[in-house]
Design a protein around this motif. Structure first.
Motif, short mmCIF file in Angstrom:
data_model
loop_
_atom_site.label_atom_id
_atom_site.label_comp_id
_atom_site.label_asym_id
_atom_site.label_seq_id
_atom_site.Cartn_x
_atom_site.Cartn_y
_atom_site.Cartn_z
N GLU A 370 58.79 -32.72 -0.11
CA GLU A 370 58.35 -31.40 -0.37
C GLU A 370 59.30 -30.47 -1.22
O GLU A 370 58.94 -29.77 -1.94
N GLU A 375 53.14 -30.87 -2.98
CA GLU A 375 52.43 -30.06 -2.11
C GLU A 375 51.84 -30.93 -0.96
O GLU A 375 50.77 -31.71 -1.19
N THR A 376 52.03 -30.43 0.15
CA THR A 376 51.71 -31.30 1.19
C THR A 376 51.15 -30.77 2.47
O THR A 376 51.03 -30.99 3.50
N GLY A 377 50.93 -29.19 2.22
CA GLY A 377 50.40 -28.39 3.08
C GLY A 377 51.45 -28.13 4.25
O GLY A 377 50.98 -28.27 5.46
N ASN A 378 52.77 -27.92 4.08
CA ASN A 378 53.73 -27.68 5.36
C ASN A 378 53.64 -28.71 6.23
O ASN A 378 54.17 -28.39 7.32
N ASP A 381 57.14 -29.03 7.89
CA ASP A 381 57.45 -28.05 9.11
C ASP A 381 56.74 -28.51 10.37
O ASP A 381 57.15 -28.41 11.35
N TRP A 382 55.56 -28.94 10.13
CA TRP A 382 54.56 -29.29 11.40
C TRP A 382 55.69 -30.40 12.10
O TRP A 382 55.68 -30.37 13.51
N THR A 384 58.63 -31.08 11.90
CA THR A 384 59.97 -30.58 12.60
C THR A 384 59.70 -30.10 13.66
O THR A 384 60.24 -30.24 14.77
N GLU A 385 58.63 -28.95 14.02
CA GLU A 385 58.35 -28.42 15.02
C GLU A 385 57.92 -29.21 16.21
O GLU A 385 58.19 -29.10 17.40
N THR A 401 46.02 -27.90 14.55
CA THR A 401 46.20 -28.33 12.88
C THR A 401 44.94 -28.03 12.41
O THR A 401 44.89 -27.87 11.15
#
Ligand code: ATP
Ligand code: MG
Length: 426
Positions: A370, A375-378, A381-382, A384-385, A401
């Motif tokens: 990333e 481009e991985t659609g965030n 972050d998902w 990580t959260e 999701t």
């Protein structure tokens, strides 16, 4: 010879290296500290290991030290072990074309006999002047026949003798120059740069096993990102990693490799474990993805089959240049294949994935993809959260999701830039 107490930071000399030198001289041999350790002692750094040069022959050295063994087939070296520290003791060598041939020859040819030399010959067979400074610790005496001390002070990388001849004799010296530029921030002159550029192709003559060893030294010693820059600048990168080099033309591949190396460098600085598999995974990621796309375009082949075949193809092509021991190629595959499973965020999948022994590496890899611009659609972050979330919050995250897996089952043609696609059962 000159007395140069002020040049050498003697307090940084290993007691064990001193023991080896003293013992050899007590028995009537000449013995010196030489090479990288002297460079570091002059630079005020603590050497990571010590090399000793002597006129004693390997068997004699072996007899003097209980804790020693002879290594190397073609050219015998003696390793004297003190706990975790190894002092490498080498008999003076005469110049000989084959002396830097690696020990990996499988051909079973008669191995060239060791050809020992005089002290002077030993000086001039060395690669760079800065690596040919000898130090006798008992006499506190430096012997510098090649002008290496000045080079170290001026941070200059200069071959002993004609650069072209010395690089032809052993092309690995070009990689060594690059390593010293990266690690010590020494300078490669324009002339030397031009020689390296024009002889880069000779790297192909070096055995894949020896090149893998050099890759480890270049990329796994805490200065990997600088080594990449240096390899790219001097146009050597493509001779070792041709597919990776090619992928840099149309993908953010160079950035990905740099991020993998920066991450490795900081992990080394923090004392965390590192693996060359992570770096190889980054170097060959885009070649792998392109190959996988190509295979799918060509035939009716499942995602899984295409992934496996692409990984085999790309890894075996790379092995023609630098070998990749099996323990690493398995990890590279894991890191790659997990990239296609990370988008799978429904039901029990995330928790199962987190138990995978390469999950952490795969997650780190997703983050650098990333950061390099994929481009991985965030997705990063998902994840990580998700990892930070309290276990009772996790079920609701899976639902949030927003994607219904079932509907997505039908395969769509992939756009070349969409690296993450429908979840693949593996
Ligand atoms: P490092 O700090 O990375 O160990 P080094 O210069 O000590 O750097 P080594 O590979 O330990 O590198 O080699 C020790 C010494 O042997 C070098 O300093 C150099 O004098 C000599 N040497 C090593 N490889 C070559 C080579 N390919 N050609 C000529 N001399 C070499
Ligand atoms: Mg060394």
């Amino acid at each position: 010879m000159n007395h140069a107490l002020s040049l050498i930071h003697e307090e940084n000399i290993s007691i064990n290296a001193l023991k080896v030198v003293n013992r050899l001289t007590e028995h009537g041999y000449q013995a010196y500290l030489v090479g990288g350790c002297i460079r570091d002692l002059i630079l005020g750094k603590v050497p990571k290991d010590f090399d000793v040069a002597t006129d004693a022959h390997p068997e004699d050295i072996r007899d003097l030290f209980r804790n020693s063994r002879i290594v190397g087939k073609r050219f015998k070296i003696v390793h004297v072990r003190f706990g975790r520290e190894i002092v490498e003791v080498t008999t003076f060598r005469a110049p000989h074309d084959e002396q830097y041939e690696d020990n990996h020859s499988e051909s079973g040819m008669t191995l060239v006999d060791n050809i020992y030399g005089t002290f002077e010959e030993d000086v001039f067979r060395r690669d760079f002047a800065m690596n040919a400074v000898y130090y006798q610790p008992e006499a506190h005496e430096i012997t510098d026949l090649a002008g290496g001390v000045e080079d170290i002070q001026l941070k200059r990388i200069r071959t002993i003798g004609d650069p072209e001849a010395r690089f032809r004799e052993d092309p690995v010296r070009m990689l060594r120059a690059i390593r010293f530029e990266a690690k010590l921030e020494f300078h490669i002159s324009d002339e030397l740069h031009n020689t390296i550029r024009s002889l880069g192709h000779l790297i192909q003559d070096v055995s894949a096993a020896r090149l893998f060893e050099e890759v480890l030294k270049l990329f796994m010693s805490g200065h990997g990102a600088a080594a990449l820059d240096s390899m790219v600048n001097h146009e050597l990168y493509g001779w070792m990693f041709p597919d990776s080099k090619r992928s840099m033309e149309e993908h953010p591949a160079e950035e990905l490799v740099r991020l993998a190396l920066t991450s490795t460098d900081s992990r080394i600085a923090e004392g965390k474990p590192v693996t060359p598999a992570f770096i190889y995974a980054a170097m060959l990621w885009f070649p792998f993805v392109d190959e996988r796309d190509q295979l799918q375009k060509e035939g009716r082949i499942s995602h899984v089959a295409a992934s496996h075949e692409a990984a085999n193809n790309i890894l075996s092509k790379q092995q023609l240049f630098t070998s990749i021991p099996r323990r690493f190629s398995g990890t590279i595959r894991d890191i790659w294949f997990l990239q296609f499973r990370l988008p799978n965020r429904a039901t029990k999948k995330p928790d199962t994935l987190m138990e995978h022994k390469r999950f952490r590496a795969a997650y780190d890899f997703l983050l650098i993809r990333e950061a390099a611009g994929e481009e991985t659609g965030n997705l990063g972050d998902w994840w990580t959260e998700y990892q930070e979330a309290a276990p009772e919050r996790r079920p609701e995250m899976k639902q949030s999701t927003g994607k219904r897996r079932k509907r997505k089952r039908k395969r769509k043609p992939r756009s070349p830039n969409a690296m993450i696609d429908t979840p693949t059962p593996t």
